[in-house]
Design an enzyme around this catalytic site. Structure first.
Site, short mmCIF file in Angstrom:
data_model
loop_
_atom_site.label_atom_id
_atom_site.label_comp_id
_atom_site.label_asym_id
_atom_site.label_seq_id
_atom_site.Cartn_x
_atom_site.Cartn_y
_atom_site.Cartn_z
CE LYS A 64 -14.20 -5.52 28.61
NZ LYS A 64 -13.85 -6.86 29.12
NE ARG A 151 -15.36 -1.63 46.47
CZ ARG A 151 -14.49 -0.90 45.79
NH1 ARG A 151 -13.43 -0.41 46.41
NH2 ARG A 151 -14.65 -0.66 44.52
CE1 TYR A 209 -2.10 -8.27 30.15
CE2 TYR A 209 -4.46 -8.19 30.56
CZ TYR A 209 -3.32 -7.65 29.99
OH TYR A 209 -3.40 -6.47 29.28
#
Length: 248
Positions: A64, A151, A209
């Site tokens: 992305k 983290r 999902y």
């Protein structure tokens, strides 16, 4: 035939291909949707040369952000977000013109809005990848303050998982998992947060999902929180992608 597709790696569990194939069949649209698992973003240019009939692409993990340098133009919102999940392809004398968009913002915001209550003014975003950028932009549009949790915090406003206290969980009543923690097949994993501090006033949203109910969602639901997975967001962002591919 108009051809659309998805780039990412791996693509063994692609929501998009099933969704659009069913949509095209049901709505009698003369188009097809293919998966293009590319092991490196450097393969992207060759993909377009091999398939000079592509009209549009969806982009998923891990590309992305990496795909942006390969595009000719960015929609204003995608530019502000710094992540793209929709590419509209226009062909001119066998040369593609690629414009990047982000439909995740619309999908996320439209699925979150019905659940927001007056006490939901601050959010924690778990993870700092490409999906988190769309989530933070959507929250900004909704007037909701947010902090990233990672983290290895990269900015002063970020907080580490180790630093999450009951007080922080109490203050931030929306908690959004934008990381892949808990995704199939690693369904026994969940973000490491103080679940005991979650209450019925919390809204807990997982962009995952698959599985339908993650361990993150189960743990929050046990404390009375309203929980939601990312399936409706996926449907909404897919429809927004279709709109973008078909606009003049």
């Amino acid at each position: 035939m108009r051809t659309f597709g998805l780039i990412g790696y791996p693509l063994s569990h692609s929501f998009s291909q099933g969704y659009f194939t069913e949509k095209f069949k049901k709505e009698k649209i003369g188009a097809r949707y293919l998966n293009f698992p590319i092991a490196s973003i450097s393969e992207f240019k060759g993909l377009l040369e091999q398939h000079p009939y592509l009209a549009g692409l969806n982009v998923t993990i891990p590309y992305k952000e990496q795909v942006i340098p390969y595009l000719d133009e960015l929609d204003d919102e995608a530019g502000r977000i710094g992540a793209v999940n929709v590419i509209k392809i226009s062909w001119n004398t066998n040369k593609p013109f690629l414009k990047g968009f982000n439909s995740d913002v619309t999908g996320f915001l439209d699925s979150l809005n019905p659940l927001i209550k007056p006490e939901h003014t601050k959010a924690l975003i778990l993870g700092t990848g490409g999906a988190s950028k769309a989530v933070s932009h959507a929250l900004l549009k909704a007037g909701i303050l947010y902090r990233f949790v990672s983290r290895t915090p990269k900015a002063p406003a970020h907080v580490s998982y180790d630093s999450l206290t009951p007080e922080i969980i109490s203050e931030y009543k929306i908690i959004i998992n934008s990381s892949p923690i808990g995704m199939h097949p690693n369904t026994e994993d969940a973000p490491d947060i103080p679940y005991d501090s979650i209450t019925k006033n919390h809204l807990v949203y997982d962009l995952i999902y698959n599985p339908e109910t993650t361990l993150f969602m189960k743990k929050a639901a046990e404390k009375g929180a309203v929980v939601k997975n990312g399936l409706e967001m996926l449907h909404l962002q897919a429809e927004e992608a279709w709109r973008l591919w078909n606009m003049d």
